[in-house]
Enzyme design. Structure first.
Site, mmCIF file in Angstrom:
data_model
loop_
_atom_site.group_PDB
_atom_site.id
_atom_site.type_symbol
_atom_site.label_atom_id
_atom_site.label_comp_id
_atom_site.label_asym_id
_atom_site.label_seq_id
_atom_site.Cartn_x
_atom_site.Cartn_y
_atom_site.Cartn_z
ATOM 1 N N HIS A 149 0.829 -1.209 0.000
ATOM 2 C CA HIS A 149 0.000 0.000 0.000
ATOM 3 C C HIS A 149 0.864 1.261 0.000
ATOM 4 O O HIS A 149 2.050 1.214 0.320
ATOM 5 C CB HIS A 149 -0.930 0.019 1.218
ATOM 6 N N LYS A 153 -0.832 4.979 4.562
ATOM 7 C CA LYS A 153 -1.881 4.112 5.111
ATOM 8 C C LYS A 153 -1.736 4.034 6.631
ATOM 9 O O LYS A 153 -0.631 3.832 7.150
ATOM 10 C CB LYS A 153 -1.785 2.720 4.485
HETATM 11 P P1 NAD Z 1 -7.222 10.100 4.102
HETATM 12 O O1 NAD Z 1 -6.330 10.340 5.264
HETATM 13 O O2 NAD Z 1 -6.824 10.623 2.762
HETATM 14 O O3 NAD Z 1 -8.698 10.669 4.408
HETATM 15 C C1 NAD Z 1 -9.348 10.548 5.645
HETATM 16 C C2 NAD Z 1 -10.119 11.832 5.879
HETATM 17 O O4 NAD Z 1 -10.963 11.647 7.029
HETATM 18 C C3 NAD Z 1 -9.236 13.056 6.154
HETATM 19 O O5 NAD Z 1 -9.543 14.105 5.260
HETATM 20 C C4 NAD Z 1 -9.564 13.422 7.601
HETATM 21 O O6 NAD Z 1 -9.520 14.841 7.841
HETATM 22 C C5 NAD Z 1 -10.994 12.904 7.695
HETATM 23 N N1 NAD Z 1 -11.487 12.721 9.078
HETATM 24 C C6 NAD Z 1 -10.770 12.511 10.203
HETATM 25 N N2 NAD Z 1 -11.583 12.422 11.254
HETATM 26 C C7 NAD Z 1 -12.856 12.573 10.785
HETATM 27 C C8 NAD Z 1 -14.135 12.572 11.393
HETATM 28 N N3 NAD Z 1 -14.285 12.375 12.725
HETATM 29 N N4 NAD Z 1 -15.230 12.739 10.617
HETATM 30 C C9 NAD Z 1 -15.102 12.942 9.277
HETATM 31 N N5 NAD Z 1 -13.905 12.971 8.647
HETATM 32 C C10 NAD Z 1 -12.795 12.779 9.398
HETATM 33 O O7 NAD Z 1 -7.428 8.504 4.047
HETATM 34 P P2 NAD Z 1 -7.907 7.623 2.787
HETATM 35 O O8 NAD Z 1 -6.734 7.165 2.008
HETATM 36 O O9 NAD Z 1 -9.039 8.303 2.106
HETATM 37 O O10 NAD Z 1 -8.447 6.314 3.539
HETATM 38 C C11 NAD Z 1 -9.500 6.401 4.483
HETATM 39 C C12 NAD Z 1 -9.792 5.004 5.026
HETATM 40 O O11 NAD Z 1 -10.303 4.182 3.950
HETATM 41 C C13 NAD Z 1 -8.558 4.258 5.565
HETATM 42 O O12 NAD Z 1 -8.947 3.508 6.703
HETATM 43 C C14 NAD Z 1 -8.190 3.315 4.420
HETATM 44 O O13 NAD Z 1 -7.501 2.179 4.850
HETATM 45 C C15 NAD Z 1 -9.563 2.974 3.898
HETATM 46 N N6 NAD Z 1 -9.637 2.464 2.537
HETATM 47 C C16 NAD Z 1 -10.534 1.483 2.307
HETATM 48 C C17 NAD Z 1 -10.732 0.999 1.035
HETATM 49 C C18 NAD Z 1 -11.762 -0.067 0.807
HETATM 50 O O14 NAD Z 1 -11.954 -0.507 -0.340
HETATM 51 N N7 NAD Z 1 -12.462 -0.499 1.868
HETATM 52 C C19 NAD Z 1 -9.996 1.518 -0.036
HETATM 53 C C20 NAD Z 1 -9.074 2.536 0.209
HETATM 54 C C21 NAD Z 1 -8.906 3.024 1.506
#
Ligand code: NAD
Length: 263
Positions: A149, A153
């Site tokens: 990844h 992450k």
């Molecule tokens: P990222 O850090 O780019 O985005 C996360 C966002 O959430 C940030 O902008 C942050 O400010 C915001 N945030 C923090 N606290 C919050 C709250 N209480 N309420 C609302 N927003 C809040 O991360 P990302 O790369 O977008 O990944 C997010 C999650 O998704 C991770 O856990 C990642 O592992 C997961 N993910 C899952 C899949 C899937 O297919 N299930 C795919 C990709 C990523």
């Protein structure tokens, strides 16, 4: 029209979800929540903007969404789910790092009829990779997982690797002995990866990667590698849209996109 609130709307995944929901038939974004980006205008990809809100409870009260899509952080997702479900809002969750016990606790306190849908991976190819790995495990029980990844992450191993390990371990007929931590040289602890469900998982974190996984099976004189690559975050979007459409007709805790695909 399904009314969608996006939690984590300014993040890598959330901003993609915002654009995808805006473009999809039969659904609309009613709120974008991201405390670190309050008041910022998020591009909806269709020439418009959505302002980021800070407080999830207020956003729900003001916009009355049907579904919350959460791609936030392992440290905040459980609280978001408690808030949304208690307001009668179905949840589609991509955030990884949630323990099974937390999921069960959250859904146990949710109102009757609400649905908590959680997918460790929304990419259809990744669901097929896990499905094929289960088939292979019946005949080739010696297996290790390498997940790769991007370097920002938040959790390791990935949710996909943990889910694959659980599925593969349940499917295999025997659990072969795997050389483990006892073979690691002093100063190189961790060389054999983490051991989850009696399967070694190796987590690679590098800039340039998105989300990738290899499930490597070993047998007499042969190996079999099943590999999936998400080379772009749009790979997750068809799965997210499907979940948004389906979650209203389900209730309780539903885990895995395979539950909606009939794989
Ligand atoms: P990222 O850090 O780019 O985005 C996360 C966002 O959430 C940030 O902008 C942050 O400010 C915001 N945030 C923090 N606290 C919050 C709250 N209480 N309420 C609302 N927003 C809040 O991360 P990302 O790369 O977008 O990944 C997010 C999650 O998704 C991770 O856990 C990642 O592992 C997961 N993910 C899952 C899949 C899937 O297919 N299930 C795919 C990709 C990523």
């Amino acid at each position: 029209m399904i009314r969608v609130l996006v939690a984590g709307a300014a993040g890598r995944m959330g901003s993609e979800v915002l654009r995808t929901v805006t473009a999809a038939e039969g659904m609309t974004v009613v709120a974008a929540v991201d405390p670190a980006h309050e008041h910022e205008e998020m591009d909806d990809g269709a020439g418009g903007c959505v302002a980021c809100l800070r407080d999830l409870s207020v956003a729900i009260a003001e916009t009355e969404p049907d579904v919350m899509v959460d791609f936030t952080h392992p440290s905040v997702v459980a609280d978001n789910l408690r808030i949304a479900l208690s307001a009668g809002v179905d949840c589609v969750v991509g955030t990884t790092g949630l323990a099974d016990t937390t999921l069960r606790d959250v859904i146990a306190r949710a109102p009757e009829g609400t649905c908590l849908f959680v997918a460790p991976n929304f990419a259809i190819g990744a669901v097929l990779m896990m499905h094929f790995a289960q088939q292979a495990a019946r005949f080739m029980p010696a297996v290790e997982i390498v997940e790769l990844h991007h370097d920002r992450k938040a959790d390791a191993p990935s949710g996909t690797a943990l889910r694959t390990a659980a599925l593969v371990n349940a499917a295999r007929s025997a659990v072969p002995a795997t050389p483990g931590a006892e073979t690691e040289l002093p100063g190189a602890e961790g060389a054999r990866g983490a051991c989850v469900e009696d399967i070694r998982i190796h987590s690679v974190r590098l800039p340039g990667l998105v989300a990738h996984q290899e499930v490597i099976f070993g047998g007499q004189g042969q190996t079999l590698t099943i590999r999936h690559d998400s080379i772009d975050r749009t790979s997750f979007m068809p799965g997210v849209v499907l979940a948004i459409r389906e979650v209203g007709s389900r209730s309780g805790l539903v885990v895995g996109l395979e539950q909606l695909l009939g794989v």
